[in-house]
Enzyme design. Structure first.
Site, PDB file in Angstrom:
ATOM      1  N   HIS A 187       1.155  -1.126  -0.113  1.00  0.00           N
ATOM      2  CA  HIS A 187      -0.319   0.251  -0.079  1.00  0.00           C
ATOM      3  C   HIS A 187       0.524   1.137   0.531  1.00  0.00           C
ATOM      4  O   HIS A 187       1.049   2.167   0.433  1.00  0.00           O
ATOM      5  CB  HIS A 187      -1.019  -0.085   1.308  1.00  0.00           C
ATOM      6  CG  HIS A 187      -1.961   0.431   0.732  1.00  0.00           C
ATOM      7  ND1 HIS A 187      -2.437   1.610   1.691  1.00  0.00           N
ATOM      8  CD2 HIS A 187      -3.312   0.411   0.090  1.00  0.00           C
ATOM      9  CE1 HIS A 187      -3.606   1.796   0.821  1.00  0.00           C
ATOM     10  NE2 HIS A 187      -3.854   1.158   0.382  1.00  0.00           N
ATOM     11  N   HIS A 222      -2.881   3.515  12.996  1.00  0.00           N
ATOM     12  CA  HIS A 222      -1.846   2.543  11.669  1.00  0.00           C
ATOM     13  C   HIS A 222      -2.752   1.047  11.469  1.00  0.00           C
ATOM     14  O   HIS A 222      -3.603   1.233  10.852  1.00  0.00           O
ATOM     15  CB  HIS A 222      -0.502   2.798  11.772  1.00  0.00           C
ATOM     16  CG  HIS A 222      -0.210   1.641  10.402  1.00  0.00           C
ATOM     17  ND1 HIS A 222      -0.794   1.536   9.005  1.00  0.00           N
ATOM     18  CD2 HIS A 222       1.287   1.521   9.935  1.00  0.00           C
ATOM     19  CE1 HIS A 222       0.009   1.378   8.393  1.00  0.00           C
ATOM     20  NE2 HIS A 222       0.784   0.345   8.765  1.00  0.00           N
ATOM     21  N   MET A 257     -13.339   3.455  13.594  1.00  0.00           N
ATOM     22  CA  MET A 257     -12.155   3.300  12.888  1.00  0.00           C
ATOM     23  C   MET A 257     -13.004   2.105  11.719  1.00  0.00           C
ATOM     24  O   MET A 257     -14.122   1.796  12.367  1.00  0.00           O
ATOM     25  CB  MET A 257     -11.645   2.306  13.514  1.00  0.00           C
ATOM     26  CG  MET A 257     -11.215   3.088  14.569  1.00  0.00           C
ATOM     27  SD  MET A 257      -9.733   4.132  14.784  1.00  0.00           S
ATOM     28  CE  MET A 257      -8.636   2.876  14.445  1.00  0.00           C
ATOM     29  N   GLY A 258     -12.283   1.568  11.094  1.00  0.00           N
ATOM     30  CA  GLY A 258     -13.155   0.672  10.011  1.00  0.00           C
ATOM     31  C   GLY A 258     -13.473   2.266   8.568  1.00  0.00           C
ATOM     32  O   GLY A 258     -14.899   1.520   8.138  1.00  0.00           O
ATOM     33  N   PHE A 259     -13.460   3.268   8.878  1.00  0.00           N
ATOM     34  CA  PHE A 259     -14.096   4.350   7.667  1.00  0.00           C
ATOM     35  C   PHE A 259     -13.190   5.457   7.301  1.00  0.00           C
ATOM     36  O   PHE A 259     -12.695   5.633   8.226  1.00  0.00           O
ATOM     37  CB  PHE A 259     -15.148   4.647   8.216  1.00  0.00           C
ATOM     38  CG  PHE A 259     -16.740   4.070   8.849  1.00  0.00           C
ATOM     39  CD1 PHE A 259     -17.826   3.511   7.830  1.00  0.00           C
ATOM     40  CD2 PHE A 259     -16.811   3.554   9.712  1.00  0.00           C
ATOM     41  CE1 PHE A 259     -18.503   2.687   8.127  1.00  0.00           C
ATOM     42  CE2 PHE A 259     -17.574   2.662  10.101  1.00  0.00           C
ATOM     43  CZ  PHE A 259     -18.064   1.782   9.034  1.00  0.00           C
ATOM     44  N   HIS A 261     -10.781   7.502   4.601  1.00  0.00           N
ATOM     45  CA  HIS A 261      -8.808   6.709   4.870  1.00  0.00           C
ATOM     46  C   HIS A 261      -7.635   8.111   3.803  1.00  0.00           C
ATOM     47  O   HIS A 261      -8.882   9.453   3.795  1.00  0.00           O
ATOM     48  CB  HIS A 261      -8.629   5.751   3.473  1.00  0.00           C
ATOM     49  CG  HIS A 261      -8.076   5.537   3.326  1.00  0.00           C
ATOM     50  ND1 HIS A 261      -6.524   5.840   2.393  1.00  0.00           N
ATOM     51  CD2 HIS A 261      -7.454   4.260   3.551  1.00  0.00           C
ATOM     52  CE1 HIS A 261      -5.121   4.912   2.743  1.00  0.00           C
ATOM     53  NE2 HIS A 261      -5.943   3.841   3.384  1.00  0.00           N
ATOM     54  N   ASP A 312     -10.276  -2.493   6.301  1.00  0.00           N
ATOM     55  CA  ASP A 312     -10.885  -2.829   7.534  1.00  0.00           C
ATOM     56  C   ASP A 312     -12.015  -3.525   7.881  1.00  0.00           C
ATOM     57  O   ASP A 312     -11.984  -4.764   8.506  1.00  0.00           O
ATOM     58  CB  ASP A 312      -9.833  -2.325   8.648  1.00  0.00           C
ATOM     59  CG  ASP A 312      -8.875  -1.874   8.632  1.00  0.00           C
ATOM     60  OD1 ASP A 312      -7.557  -3.241   7.969  1.00  0.00           O
ATOM     61  OD2 ASP A 312      -8.238  -0.771   8.145  1.00  0.00           O
ATOM     62  N   ARG A 337       1.884  -7.649   4.850  1.00  0.00           N
ATOM     63  CA  ARG A 337       2.078  -7.213   4.180  1.00  0.00           C
ATOM     64  C   ARG A 337       3.583  -7.413   4.456  1.00  0.00           C
ATOM     65  O   ARG A 337       4.521  -5.967   3.676  1.00  0.00           O
ATOM     66  CB  ARG A 337       1.913  -5.582   5.313  1.00  0.00           C
ATOM     67  CG  ARG A 337       2.381  -4.326   5.252  1.00  0.00           C
ATOM     68  CD  ARG A 337       1.913  -3.136   3.632  1.00  0.00           C
ATOM     69  NE  ARG A 337       0.827  -3.783   3.251  1.00  0.00           N
ATOM     70  CZ  ARG A 337       0.230  -2.561   3.626  1.00  0.00           C
ATOM     71  NH1 ARG A 337       0.796  -1.460   4.397  1.00  0.00           N
ATOM     72  NH2 ARG A 337      -1.330  -2.650   3.177  1.00  0.00           N
TER      73      ARG A 337
END
Length: 375
Positions: A187, A222, A257-259, A261, A312, A337
């Site tokens: 990424h 992160h 979290m999870g929304f 970017h 995520d 990763r």
């Protein structure tokens, strides 16, 4: 900072910090490519081992190259006895990312990189060994079992699930883990990858670079978003409850979290892929509550904040349906990763100059030391 070029923006958002041929992120607002291949194309038509080969060696493998690569990786899954003994000393309540960090560092003591000519070999070794490291610790510390870390599973994702559960996974679970590893493989210049490149720019060894990257990913800003997503949805009873819980958090201005970017403007292309697999897993699992409340959360966050799910969010329910403990979600990220991290280390080394930016001084003006008796 004198004549240095001024970089603006919190966290250096929007600033270019170098060049890479490994991936593009958010170029069209929603795209992700690995060495020119769209991640959706790879997730549909390649395996994780093919993608790892692509990222590390530059091209997708031929049939013969892939067979040889899989055989090589399977032969690298075993752990030295000294490393197992270290893992057995780490308590069950340790943070699993600390286990990954310690495991990587210890492996660097036992199998040191003596020359950069060994870098590809070490990258493959870390890729093969990381599932063994986290699962050996987890099974010993939580179940009191010393597992054999070498299995006959053809793919890394299946190998991980086999070690974790003590049995070969289903075809569906194997496929979803494979897709998940592809989605997390690389990424661009995220915080952990840039940490690895900064370390590499000093000409440090591969294990140090990856250990530093793990330390960066350990931070909750992160890594850990899929774990936070699981903690959010696990007690939601239904779609109505999901909306009530989220509305309460929004009213209290809590971070969810999870929304959203840092780079993608329109959507995260990885979300639609893993969301589809989460739905299939829910049907197979026989209880789709977590999938349904996740969909409700997705709709509400877009309705209220115009925030889309990142990679995520639906990973949380997908991993849950496969019986993966929440505390192991982020270590799976590491198992994937490490492909991108090691590729970036090698890329940095290939055209290196030590990364040493300047800073704007904002402290006090120059002053004289006052004798201690007069202070």
């Amino acid at each position: 900072m004198s004549d240095a070029k001024k970089l603006t923006g919190a966290g250096l958002r929007g600033q270019s910090a170098g060049e890479t041929a490994l991936s593009t992120v958010g170029v069209s607002g929603s795209g992700l490519t690995y060495r020119g291949y769209d991640v959706k194309d790879l997730a549909e038509n390649a395996t994780f081992e093919e993608v790892a080969y692509l990222i590390l060696y530059g091209e997708l493998p031929t049939t013969a190259q892939l067979a040889a690569y899989k055989t090589k990786l399977k032969g690298m899954r075993g752990l030295p006895q000294a490393l197992k003994e270290v893992l057995e000393r780490i308590p069950a309540d340790a943070h699993p990312m600390d286990v990954m960090r310690t495991g990587c560092s210890m492996l660097g003591n036992l199998e040191a990189e003596h020359s950069f000519s060994e870098q590809s070999q070490i990258a493959d070794r870390l890729l093969a060994a990381f599932p063994s490291i986290i699962c050996y610790w987890y099974r010993f510390s939580h179940d009191g079992v010393r597992i054999d870390t070498e299995t006959d599973d053809d793919q890394i994702g299946a190998h991980f699930l086999h070690l974790l559960h003590g049995k070969a996974p289903s075809a569906l679970h194997t496929k979803v883990m494979d897709v998940s590893l592809i989605l997390y493989a690389e990424h661009e210049f995220n915080a952990s990858t840039f940490t690895a490149r900064v370390c590499a720019s000093t000409l440090s060894d591969m294990h140090s670079c990856v250990t530093g990257a793990i330390g960066s990913l350990r931070g909750p800003l992160h890594g850990g978003a899929n774990e936070a997503a699981m903690e959010l949805i696990q007690d939601m009873k239904d779609e109505a409850d999901a909306r009530d819980v989220l509305m309460g958090k929004l009213e209290r201005k809590e971070k969810i979290m999870g929304f959203g970017h840092a780079i993608y403007r329109d959507s995260d292309p990885r979300n639609a892929i893993i969301k589809e697999w989460s739905e299939k897993l829910a049907a197979d699992y026989g209880d789709d509550r977590l999938y349904r409340v996740s969909v409700a959360c997705e709709a509400l966050m877009w309705e209220q904040k115009k925030l889309f799910c990142n990679a995520d969010f639906f990973h949380a329910s997908a991993y849950h349906f496969m019986g993966i403990p929440t505390k192991l979600f982020t270590p799976i990220f590491v198992c994937s990763r490490v492909t991108g991290w090691t590729a970036h280390v090698m890329e940095q080394r290939s055209n290196n100059r030590i990364i040493r930016p300047s800073a704007d001084y904002v402290g006090v003006s120059p002053r004289k030391v006052i004798p201690i008796a007069n202070r």
